[in-house]
Motif scaffolding. Sequence first.
Motif, PDB file in Angstrom:
ATOM      1  N   HIS A   1      10.454   1.376   1.184  1.00 43.88           N
ATOM      2  CA  HIS A   1      10.103   2.753   0.837  1.00 43.88           C
ATOM      3  C   HIS A   1      10.288   2.985  -0.658  1.00 43.88           C
ATOM      4  O   HIS A   1       9.514   3.706  -1.287  1.00 43.88           O
ATOM      5  CB  HIS A   1      10.957   3.733   1.639  1.00 43.88           C
ATOM      6  CG  HIS A   1      10.558   5.162   1.468  1.00 43.88           C
ATOM      7  ND1 HIS A   1      11.259   6.198   2.026  1.00 43.88           N
ATOM      8  CD2 HIS A   1       9.545   5.736   0.775  1.00 43.88           C
ATOM      9  CE1 HIS A   1      10.695   7.343   1.685  1.00 43.88           C
ATOM     10  NE2 HIS A   1       9.646   7.087   0.930  1.00 43.88           N
TER      11      HIS A   1
ATOM     12  N   GLU B   1       7.335   1.677  -2.407  1.00 44.55           N
ATOM     13  CA  GLU B   1       6.256   2.648  -2.229  1.00 44.55           C
ATOM     14  C   GLU B   1       6.429   3.818  -3.190  1.00 44.55           C
ATOM     15  O   GLU B   1       5.459   4.322  -3.778  1.00 44.55           O
ATOM     16  CB  GLU B   1       6.233   3.142  -0.784  1.00 44.55           C
ATOM     17  CG  GLU B   1       5.129   4.146  -0.484  1.00 44.55           C
ATOM     18  CD  GLU B   1       5.178   4.600   0.973  1.00 44.55           C
ATOM     19  OE1 GLU B   1       4.124   4.615   1.620  1.00 44.55           O
ATOM     20  OE2 GLU B   1       6.293   4.939   1.449  1.00 44.55           O
TER      21      GLU B   1
ATOM     22  N   ALA C   1       5.249   2.957  -6.727  1.00 45.18           N
ATOM     23  CA  ALA C   1       3.793   3.054  -6.811  1.00 45.18           C
ATOM     24  C   ALA C   1       3.345   4.509  -6.829  1.00 45.18           C
ATOM     25  O   ALA C   1       2.426   4.883  -7.579  1.00 45.18           O
ATOM     26  CB  ALA C   1       3.159   2.315  -5.637  1.00 45.18           C
TER      27      ALA C   1
ATOM     28  N   THR D   1       0.330   6.477  -0.113  1.00 45.19           N
ATOM     29  CA  THR D   1       1.189   5.869   0.913  1.00 45.19           C
ATOM     30  C   THR D   1       0.657   4.474   1.216  1.00 45.19           C
ATOM     31  O   THR D   1      -0.550   4.208   1.123  1.00 45.19           O
ATOM     32  CB  THR D   1       1.202   6.696   2.209  1.00 45.19           C
ATOM     33  OG1 THR D   1      -0.138   6.845   2.689  1.00 45.19           O
ATOM     34  CG2 THR D   1       1.805   8.074   1.983  1.00 45.19           C
ATOM     35  N   LEU D   2       1.557   3.605   1.569  1.00 42.85           N
ATOM     36  CA  LEU D   2       1.154   2.257   1.956  1.00 42.85           C
ATOM     37  C   LEU D   2       0.540   2.280   3.352  1.00 42.85           C
ATOM     38  O   LEU D   2       0.986   3.029   4.235  1.00 42.85           O
ATOM     39  CB  LEU D   2       2.361   1.318   1.948  1.00 42.85           C
ATOM     40  CG  LEU D   2       3.103   1.144   0.611  1.00 42.85           C
ATOM     41  CD1 LEU D   2       4.282   0.202   0.796  1.00 42.85           C
ATOM     42  CD2 LEU D   2       2.162   0.643  -0.468  1.00 42.85           C
ATOM     43  N   ASP D   3      -0.468   1.480   3.556  1.00 41.02           N
ATOM     44  CA  ASP D   3      -1.044   1.356   4.889  1.00 41.02           C
ATOM     45  C   ASP D   3       0.006   0.827   5.859  1.00 41.02           C
ATOM     46  O   ASP D   3       0.901   0.053   5.480  1.00 41.02           O
ATOM     47  CB  ASP D   3      -2.228   0.383   4.868  1.00 41.02           C
ATOM     48  CG  ASP D   3      -3.449   0.974   4.187  1.00 41.02           C
ATOM     49  OD1 ASP D   3      -3.481   2.205   3.976  1.00 41.02           O
ATOM     50  OD2 ASP D   3      -4.370   0.185   3.844  1.00 41.02           O
TER      51      ASP D   3
ATOM     52  N   THR E   1       1.851  -2.792   5.850  1.00 39.02           N
ATOM     53  CA  THR E   1       1.861  -3.446   4.536  1.00 39.02           C
ATOM     54  C   THR E   1       3.148  -4.234   4.365  1.00 39.02           C
ATOM     55  O   THR E   1       4.246  -3.719   4.596  1.00 39.02           O
ATOM     56  CB  THR E   1       1.743  -2.401   3.409  1.00 39.02           C
ATOM     57  OG1 THR E   1       0.508  -1.698   3.544  1.00 39.02           O
ATOM     58  CG2 THR E   1       1.805  -3.060   2.044  1.00 39.02           C
TER      59      THR E   1
ATOM     60  N   ASN F   1       5.796  -6.923   2.054  1.00 35.61           N
ATOM     61  CA  ASN F   1       6.420  -6.831   0.740  1.00 35.61           C
ATOM     62  C   ASN F   1       5.474  -7.265  -0.374  1.00 35.61           C
ATOM     63  O   ASN F   1       5.413  -6.641  -1.434  1.00 35.61           O
ATOM     64  CB  ASN F   1       7.685  -7.680   0.699  1.00 35.61           C
ATOM     65  CG  ASN F   1       8.699  -7.245   1.740  1.00 35.61           C
ATOM     66  OD1 ASN F   1       8.682  -6.112   2.202  1.00 35.61           O
ATOM     67  ND2 ASN F   1       9.587  -8.153   2.119  1.00 35.61           N
TER      68      ASN F   1
ATOM     69  N   GLY G   1       2.277  -7.117  -0.341  1.00 36.30           N
ATOM     70  CA  GLY G   1       1.277  -6.062  -0.494  1.00 36.30           C
ATOM     71  C   GLY G   1       1.811  -4.887  -1.295  1.00 36.30           C
ATOM     72  O   GLY G   1       1.096  -4.294  -2.113  1.00 36.30           O
ATOM     73  N   ALA G   2       3.086  -4.533  -1.063  1.00 33.53           N
ATOM     74  CA  ALA G   2       3.698  -3.439  -1.818  1.00 33.53           C
ATOM     75  C   ALA G   2       3.736  -3.761  -3.307  1.00 33.53           C
ATOM     76  O   ALA G   2       3.461  -2.901  -4.153  1.00 33.53           O
ATOM     77  CB  ALA G   2       5.109  -3.166  -1.300  1.00 33.53           C
TER      78      ALA G   2
ATOM     79  N   VAL H   1       0.382  -3.219  -4.821  1.00 35.46           N
ATOM     80  CA  VAL H   1       0.120  -1.800  -5.071  1.00 35.46           C
ATOM     81  C   VAL H   1       0.831  -1.345  -6.347  1.00 35.46           C
ATOM     82  O   VAL H   1       0.280  -0.573  -7.140  1.00 35.46           O
ATOM     83  CB  VAL H   1       0.549  -0.947  -3.863  1.00 35.46           C
ATOM     84  CG1 VAL H   1       0.353   0.536  -4.159  1.00 35.46           C
ATOM     85  CG2 VAL H   1      -0.256  -1.336  -2.629  1.00 35.46           C
TER      86      VAL H   1
END
Length: 368
Positions: free
Chosen positions: A42, A45, A48, A72-74, A77, A79, A81-82, A85
Amino acid sequence: MRALGGDQVDEAVASCTATLRTVVDRDWEGVKAGRVEWSCLHTAEHIAGDLIAYAGQLAGRAQDAYVPFEITLDEGTDNAGALHVIETTGALLSAAVRTAPRDVRAFHPYPFRSADREGFAAMGIAEVLLHTHDIAEGLGIAYAPSEDLAEAVLACIFPHVQPGPAAWPTLLWATGRGNLPGRAPVTEWHWHNNLVIPAERLTLTGVRPGAAHDLRLGGDGGFEWIDGGPYQGTREAAGMTVKAYEAGVLRPEFGLFALVRREDGRAVGGIGFHGVPDDEGRVEIGYDLAEAARGQGYATEALRALSEWALARDDVSVLFAAIEPDNLASQAVVSRAGFVPASVAEERTAHEGHDAADGALLLYVRRA
């Protein structure tokens, strides 16, 4: 103390992702990030979200409130992927900072309801550095950004904080994430963007400690000056700003302002205070112009604007201006700006401890 821009946003994001990519295989969702209440995922997230929010404010030229959107992350998602972003939103903030003109400001609440491109860069960098620290602390790994990046963030958006022996521990302390010997723990804090005061043809732009440091050393402070600028008085005032910052007594709104001409964005002079108001609300004011800008009413316009701003405050009751007896032009400026010769009692008070204590100078005052 370097200026902050798109390159430094990129640097901060690169330090974040390089550190966190070493633990991308760990559980980020089930581990709390340091002293914050969020999980590590979080918190990533949130990094980002801050980056895209600041990019949106600056690119969209928001003036009265935050642009009403969030990221917001899909669901699902991971780590890696985060981190992608964070890299993407970091690139968007970097681009917004690079393409925004110097004079553009957009809404941010602290403390004067706007920030410029350097302020948004600094806030974005701070969010990246601090929350990377939180995630790293939660996962039990080491993290420290470059000292000069942390130093630049402090000088830009923490001008009221006295520099410590090292910049990164000071930034952690200033945001409630660590302790410094001899200083009380911090429990509440906010960014401190610079103040701008509009006038008819000029914008009085608060000079940050980093810019003041550059001016003192003979640089341009990040401003485009007209021929012959900045004049020596502005450089001396910049030195006063740096000394106050280093001593931990700087209140930036009572520091130095560059006089930026609206028609072409060029700085024509400087104006500011010789310190903070005393217990009786008295404070000295001074100004100068590059020679090429004199005789056009800029000094009067700037002095009126800054005087009206100051005297509208509860902590200011009297402004002083000390002028050489043979400087008839400056005496005319202060008179047009509402100043009058000081009374005998006011002169005596000034001689008892104010900067305007040189008996060879004429003392003018403007009262609330």
